[in-house]
Design a protein around this motif. Structure first.
Motif, PDB file in Angstrom:
ATOM      1  N   GLY A 133      -6.412 -10.040   4.287  1.00  0.00           N
ATOM      2  CA  GLY A 133      -6.687  -9.385   3.009  1.00  0.00           C
ATOM      3  C   GLY A 133      -7.250 -10.281   1.929  1.00  0.00           C
ATOM      4  O   GLY A 133      -7.250  -9.897   0.759  1.00  0.00           O
ATOM      5  N   LEU A 134      -7.757 -11.450   2.272  1.00  0.00           N
ATOM      6  CA  LEU A 134      -8.209 -12.425   1.285  1.00  0.00           C
ATOM      7  C   LEU A 134      -9.718 -12.640   1.332  1.00  0.00           C
ATOM      8  O   LEU A 134     -10.275 -12.974   2.377  1.00  0.00           O
ATOM      9  N   TYR A 135     -10.374 -12.447   0.205  1.00  0.00           N
ATOM     10  CA  TYR A 135     -11.785 -12.797   0.008  1.00  0.00           C
ATOM     11  C   TYR A 135     -11.885 -13.748  -1.184  1.00  0.00           C
ATOM     12  O   TYR A 135     -11.226 -13.513  -2.217  1.00  0.00           O
ATOM     13  N   THR A 136     -12.715 -14.767  -1.093  1.00  0.00           N
ATOM     14  CA  THR A 136     -12.984 -15.523  -2.309  1.00  0.00           C
ATOM     15  C   THR A 136     -13.737 -14.637  -3.295  1.00  0.00           C
ATOM     16  O   THR A 136     -14.584 -13.841  -2.908  1.00  0.00           O
ATOM     17  N   GLN A 137     -13.390 -14.748  -4.576  1.00  0.00           N
ATOM     18  CA  GLN A 137     -14.079 -13.940  -5.572  1.00  0.00           C
ATOM     19  C   GLN A 137     -15.233 -14.720  -6.183  1.00  0.00           C
ATOM     20  O   GLN A 137     -15.386 -15.926  -5.970  1.00  0.00           O
ATOM     21  N   MET A 153      -9.588 -12.518  -4.167  1.00  0.00           N
ATOM     22  CA  MET A 153      -9.170 -11.128  -4.222  1.00  0.00           C
ATOM     23  C   MET A 153      -8.184 -10.926  -3.082  1.00  0.00           C
ATOM     24  O   MET A 153      -8.436 -11.358  -1.959  1.00  0.00           O
ATOM     25  N   LEU A 154      -7.069 -10.265  -3.365  1.00  0.00           N
ATOM     26  CA  LEU A 154      -6.080  -9.946  -2.342  1.00  0.00           C
ATOM     27  C   LEU A 154      -5.944  -8.437  -2.265  1.00  0.00           C
ATOM     28  O   LEU A 154      -5.637  -7.779  -3.259  1.00  0.00           O
ATOM     29  N   ARG A 155      -6.149  -7.880  -1.068  1.00  0.00           N
ATOM     30  CA  ARG A 155      -6.069  -6.431  -0.867  1.00  0.00           C
ATOM     31  C   ARG A 155      -4.735  -6.076  -0.228  1.00  0.00           C
ATOM     32  O   ARG A 155      -4.430  -6.544   0.881  1.00  0.00           O
ATOM     33  N   VAL A 156      -3.968  -5.262  -0.914  1.00  0.00           N
ATOM     34  CA  VAL A 156      -2.695  -4.772  -0.379  1.00  0.00           C
ATOM     35  C   VAL A 156      -2.973  -3.508   0.415  1.00  0.00           C
ATOM     36  O   VAL A 156      -3.535  -2.537  -0.099  1.00  0.00           O
ATOM     37  N   ARG A 157      -2.585  -3.527   1.663  1.00  0.00           N
ATOM     38  CA  ARG A 157      -2.854  -2.408   2.570  1.00  0.00           C
ATOM     39  C   ARG A 157      -1.828  -1.299   2.342  1.00  0.00           C
ATOM     40  O   ARG A 157      -0.616  -1.541   2.399  1.00  0.00           O
ATOM     41  N   ILE A 158      -2.325  -0.066   2.105  1.00  0.00           N
ATOM     42  CA  ILE A 158      -1.431   1.065   1.827  1.00  0.00           C
ATOM     43  C   ILE A 158      -1.852   2.229   2.724  1.00  0.00           C
ATOM     44  O   ILE A 158      -2.622   3.102   2.327  1.00  0.00           O
ATOM     45  N   ASP A 159      -1.379   2.243   3.967  1.00  0.00           N
ATOM     46  CA  ASP A 159      -1.777   3.284   4.917  1.00  0.00           C
ATOM     47  C   ASP A 159      -1.312   4.656   4.442  1.00  0.00           C
ATOM     48  O   ASP A 159      -0.152   4.846   4.070  1.00  0.00           O
ATOM     49  N   GLY A 160      -2.245   5.615   4.437  1.00  0.00           N
ATOM     50  CA  GLY A 160      -1.940   6.963   3.976  1.00  0.00           C
ATOM     51  C   GLY A 160      -1.753   7.068   2.483  1.00  0.00           C
ATOM     52  O   GLY A 160      -1.404   8.138   1.971  1.00  0.00           O
ATOM     53  N   GLY A 161      -1.957   5.967   1.756  1.00  0.00           N
ATOM     54  CA  GLY A 161      -1.786   5.984   0.305  1.00  0.00           C
ATOM     55  C   GLY A 161      -0.351   6.145  -0.146  1.00  0.00           C
ATOM     56  O   GLY A 161      -0.082   6.467  -1.300  1.00  0.00           O
ATOM     57  N   ARG A 162       0.614   5.867   0.740  1.00  0.00           N
ATOM     58  CA  ARG A 162       2.020   6.166   0.452  1.00  0.00           C
ATOM     59  C   ARG A 162       2.736   4.947  -0.132  1.00  0.00           C
ATOM     60  O   ARG A 162       2.744   3.875   0.466  1.00  0.00           O
ATOM     61  N   LEU A 163       3.340   5.142  -1.294  1.00  0.00           N
ATOM     62  CA  LEU A 163       4.094   4.090  -1.966  1.00  0.00           C
ATOM     63  C   LEU A 163       5.411   4.640  -2.489  1.00  0.00           C
ATOM     64  O   LEU A 163       5.478   5.797  -2.925  1.00  0.00           O
ATOM     65  N   THR A 164       6.434   3.811  -2.483  1.00  0.00           N
ATOM     66  CA  THR A 164       7.638   4.106  -3.246  1.00  0.00           C
ATOM     67  C   THR A 164       7.476   3.457  -4.623  1.00  0.00           C
ATOM     68  O   THR A 164       6.653   2.556  -4.821  1.00  0.00           O
ATOM     69  N   THR A 165       8.269   3.912  -5.568  1.00  0.00           N
ATOM     70  CA  THR A 165       8.204   3.288  -6.883  1.00  0.00           C
ATOM     71  C   THR A 165       8.648   1.825  -6.815  1.00  0.00           C
ATOM     72  O   THR A 165       8.164   0.991  -7.585  1.00  0.00           O
ATOM     73  N   GLN A 166       9.552   1.504  -5.898  1.00  0.00           N
ATOM     74  CA  GLN A 166       9.946   0.105  -5.720  1.00  0.00           C
ATOM     75  C   GLN A 166       8.756  -0.732  -5.279  1.00  0.00           C
ATOM     76  O   GLN A 166       8.515  -1.831  -5.798  1.00  0.00           O
ATOM     77  N   GLN A 167       7.977  -0.223  -4.316  1.00  0.00           N
ATOM     78  CA  GLN A 167       6.799  -0.948  -3.848  1.00  0.00           C
ATOM     79  C   GLN A 167       5.763  -1.098  -4.964  1.00  0.00           C
ATOM     80  O   GLN A 167       5.172  -2.164  -5.143  1.00  0.00           O
ATOM     81  N   ASN A 226      -6.121   1.567  -1.169  1.00  0.00           N
ATOM     82  CA  ASN A 226      -5.474   0.272  -1.324  1.00  0.00           C
ATOM     83  C   ASN A 226      -5.364  -0.092  -2.803  1.00  0.00           C
ATOM     84  O   ASN A 226      -5.935   0.568  -3.670  1.00  0.00           O
ATOM     85  N   ILE A 227      -4.656  -1.194  -3.079  1.00  0.00           N
ATOM     86  CA  ILE A 227      -4.661  -1.805  -4.403  1.00  0.00           C
ATOM     87  C   ILE A 227      -5.128  -3.251  -4.246  1.00  0.00           C
ATOM     88  O   ILE A 227      -4.620  -3.979  -3.381  1.00  0.00           O
ATOM     89  N   GLN A 228      -6.107  -3.635  -5.059  1.00  0.00           N
ATOM     90  CA  GLN A 228      -6.664  -4.980  -5.008  1.00  0.00           C
ATOM     91  C   GLN A 228      -6.258  -5.772  -6.246  1.00  0.00           C
ATOM     92  O   GLN A 228      -6.300  -5.264  -7.365  1.00  0.00           O
ATOM     93  N   VAL A 275       9.492  -5.398   0.737  1.00  0.00           N
ATOM     94  CA  VAL A 275       9.562  -3.964   0.417  1.00  0.00           C
ATOM     95  C   VAL A 275       8.702  -3.127   1.365  1.00  0.00           C
ATOM     96  O   VAL A 275       8.371  -1.979   1.075  1.00  0.00           O
ATOM     97  N   GLY A 276       8.331  -3.695   2.514  1.00  0.00           N
ATOM     98  CA  GLY A 276       7.622  -2.924   3.536  1.00  0.00           C
ATOM     99  C   GLY A 276       6.130  -2.823   3.366  1.00  0.00           C
ATOM    100  O   GLY A 276       5.488  -1.962   3.979  1.00  0.00           O
ATOM    101  N   LEU A 277       5.519  -3.685   2.561  1.00  0.00           N
ATOM    102  CA  LEU A 277       4.066  -3.716   2.402  1.00  0.00           C
ATOM    103  C   LEU A 277       3.499  -4.956   3.070  1.00  0.00           C
ATOM    104  O   LEU A 277       4.224  -5.906   3.380  1.00  0.00           O
ATOM    105  N   SER A 278       2.181  -4.964   3.279  1.00  0.00           N
ATOM    106  CA  SER A 278       1.546  -6.145   3.854  1.00  0.00           C
ATOM    107  C   SER A 278       0.069  -6.164   3.499  1.00  0.00           C
ATOM    108  O   SER A 278      -0.469  -5.206   2.931  1.00  0.00           O
ATOM    109  N   THR A 279      -0.581  -7.265   3.848  1.00  0.00           N
ATOM    110  CA  THR A 279      -2.039  -7.378   3.732  1.00  0.00           C
ATOM    111  C   THR A 279      -2.668  -7.546   5.110  1.00  0.00           C
ATOM    112  O   THR A 279      -3.848  -7.889   5.207  1.00  0.00           O
TER     113      THR A 279
END
Length: 565
Positions: free
Chosen positions: A78-82, A106-120, A143-145, A164-168
């Motif tokens: 999930g890492l690109y130089t900006q 730039m770091l891209r947080v992978r969010i499959d299905g767009g599903r997030l908890t408020t904790q995440q 995703n969120i970048q 919290v169950g997320l990854s890149t």
């Protein structure tokens, strides 16, 4: 030697005969790397770079990073130089990569299905505030970048995300990217089938697996059972679209070979119906075909869409069935036309359990860490703690009791995250642009936000569905070819003959209802400064000339060039 009838070859010098090395397809025996990207992938799998980041680069700093890791394998995490600040768009195609690179990522947080908890969501917001100078963008792939990430901080960021169950993992790179899904899967009243289980299974079985971590290029997936057709299925490498089979009940219609960039192609139907429990297996078969038969010789032809175009859907399905599934697929129906005027889930909508979900519109996906934390707070105060991102750079709060709907809408308004946006705010998207992207030529995010404000002021009564997509370069991350008004960033000449930022205009693109690519009017380019005037002029002509019930895309396809200029 002179040429004679017995020796015609003497008439010309001998040409060197070279053996064609093919398209770099592994299944055809072509395993010798034919470009630098294929070479570094053969030298070491992209997934393996994590160990070096954690044990070497994060301790020794940016200058210790191997170039093939820096501009290659680190993408698998999930890492690109900006882009280095201050480099104008005219230098984008001229400078060497190391001249464009900043020492931040730039770091891209992978969010499959767009599903997030408020904790995440809160954790992402806290990471943004602590490590990313408050930056955060919601992308059009859910995703969120984050930006301004230092290599020294990456291991700690990973620790916090994974806690919290997320990854890149494989958020970038030549691998299976995030699986986009209907953001209202499992809750919408009108849903045909809930694809959540299949998204989770694909992630669990295959993401981060070396079996599919070296593909010819990126691989994009969409799964949705919504009758709104809410995951832009026509422009993914593979898409599973909810349909009702007359004999077998709800399942998915399979599409392959879609994609945009500089050579756009719409996906095609395989004509196959797949039940929910077979989606992961069919997905793996299609990815396997891409891995084994995809074109690796030229990066410009290394997407699945080129193989599908050459083979056709009939051969593709046959190879999938015979060589990868070892069984025939069931024939099935095509999806119906989308059931709504908008497909972004913005606004207040009833869930099948009687509660409501509320979709809201950040400006062109641009938020910040503090805002993400506040969204988590209002979601917990008014909902159940579940949040979704959409493929239009929007967000949704789920599970809102009826009595809490209006207080939630007011809380979102106070954050400038309206759930009742104008058509312009609702329908405008923008890619990262020159602010951070090394491929970009022009600015996009601020330009898109300013355009929204101008159009709301100039045409406040406009309430038709309309998409305006701004892209900083030709690569179409913001889907310019399938927007009502698509704006491709480039340098143009102003009235004084000076080279300035501007856009080539595409008009009348669409997905879902009569899907097709936008029309380019010969010579039609606008400077960034002229953009509000141009869009206002075209929309007022549309209002004056449209037939009853006619959408902008239909009008733009029949309008004269004069009306569109």
């Amino acid at each position: 030697m002179a040429a004679t009838p017995q020796n015609p070859a003497a008439a010309a010098p001998r040409r060197k005969v070279s053996r064609h090395r093919g398209e770099g397809q592994w299944a055809a025996g072509h395993h010798t790397p034919l470009n630098g990207n294929e070479q570094f992938k053969k030298d070491d799998d992209g997934l393996n770079v994590r160990t070096r980041i954690e044990t070497i680069y994060s301790k020794r700093g940016f200058d210790s990073i191997d170039p093939n890791d820096l501009r290659g394998r680190m993408r698998w995490w999930g890492l690109y130089t900006q882009r280095k600040p201050g480099i104008d768009g005219g230098k984008t195609a001229i400078l060497e990569p190391e001249e464009l690179d900043d020492k931040y990522f730039m770091l891209r947080v992978r969010i499959d299905g767009g599903r997030l908890t408020t904790q995440q969501l809160r954790v992402i917001g806290e990471i943004s505030e602590e490590f990313a100078r408050g930056s955060a963008d919601v992308t059009d792939r859910q995703n969120i970048q984050l930006h301004w990430i230092r290599i020294e901080d990456v291991p700690e960021i990973w620790n916090r995300l994974e806690a919290v169950g997320l990854s890149t993992t494989e958020a970038c790179g030549d691998c299976p990217r995030v699986v986009i899904g209907s953001p209202v899967a499992g809750i919408a009243e009108d849903e045909i089938i809930d694809g959540t289980w299949a998204i989770d299974e694909i992630h669990e079985r295959y993401i981060g697996s070396h079996e599919y971590s070296n593909l010819p290029r990126k691989f994009k997936t969409a799964i949705s059972g919504s009758p709104l057709l809410d995951v832009v299925h026509e422009i993914n490498d593979i898409a599973f679209v909810g349909v009702e089979h007359p004999e077998h009940g709800p399942g998915f219609d399979v599409w392959v070979g879609g994609g945009l960039s500089t050579n756009p192609k719409l996906g095609v139907r395989l004509g196959a119906w797949v039940p929910l429990d077979e989606v992961p297996e069919v997905w793996a078969g299609v990815v396997g075909i891409f891995r084994d038969w995809g074109y690796r010789r030229l990066r410009t032809r290394a997407r699945l869409k080129f193989l599908v175009a050459d083979w056709g859907p009939e051969k593709f399905r046959q190879v999938l069935e015979d060589d990868y599934l070892q069984r025939k697929l069931v024939d099935g129906p095509a999806p119906a036309e989308p059931s709504g005027r908008w497909r972004d889930h913005v606004g207040v909508h009833r869930q099948k359990d009687g509660r409501f979900y509320v979709g809201f519109a950040p400006r062109v996906g641009r938020v910040d860490g503090a805002t993400l934390t506040k969204i988590a707070e209002v979601a917990e105060a008014h909902g159940s703690g579940r949040v979704r991102t959409t493929v239009e750079q929007k967000m949704i709060i789920l599970d809102v009791e009826e009595a809490q709907v209006e207080p939630l809408v007011e809380a979102l308004d106070a954050l400038d995250l309206t759930a009742r946006p104008s058509s312009f705010r609702r329908g405008t998207m923008a890619c990262t642009g020159i602010e951070y992207c090394k491929l970009a030529i022009v600015e996009t995010k601020a330009r898109g936000a300013a355009l929204i404000d101008e159009l709301e002021r100039r045409i406040p009564e406009f309430d038709e569905p309309l998409t305006i997509n701004l892209n900083g370069c030709p690569n179409a991350c913001a889907r310019i070819q399938v927007a009502d008004i698509g704006l491709k960033g480039q340098l143009v000449l102003n009235d004084q003959g000076e080279q300035v930022e501007g856009y080539q205009v595409h008009l009348g693109g669409a997905l879902g209802l009569e899907a097709g690519f936008g029309r380019k009017v010969r010579g039609l380019k606008v400077t960034s400064e002229e953009l509000p005037d141009y869009v206002e002029r075209v929309l007022k002509r549309f209002q004056a000339e449209r037939e009853e019930g006619e959408r902008f895309a239909a009008w733009a396809s029949r309008a004269s060039e004069e009306a569109l200029s």
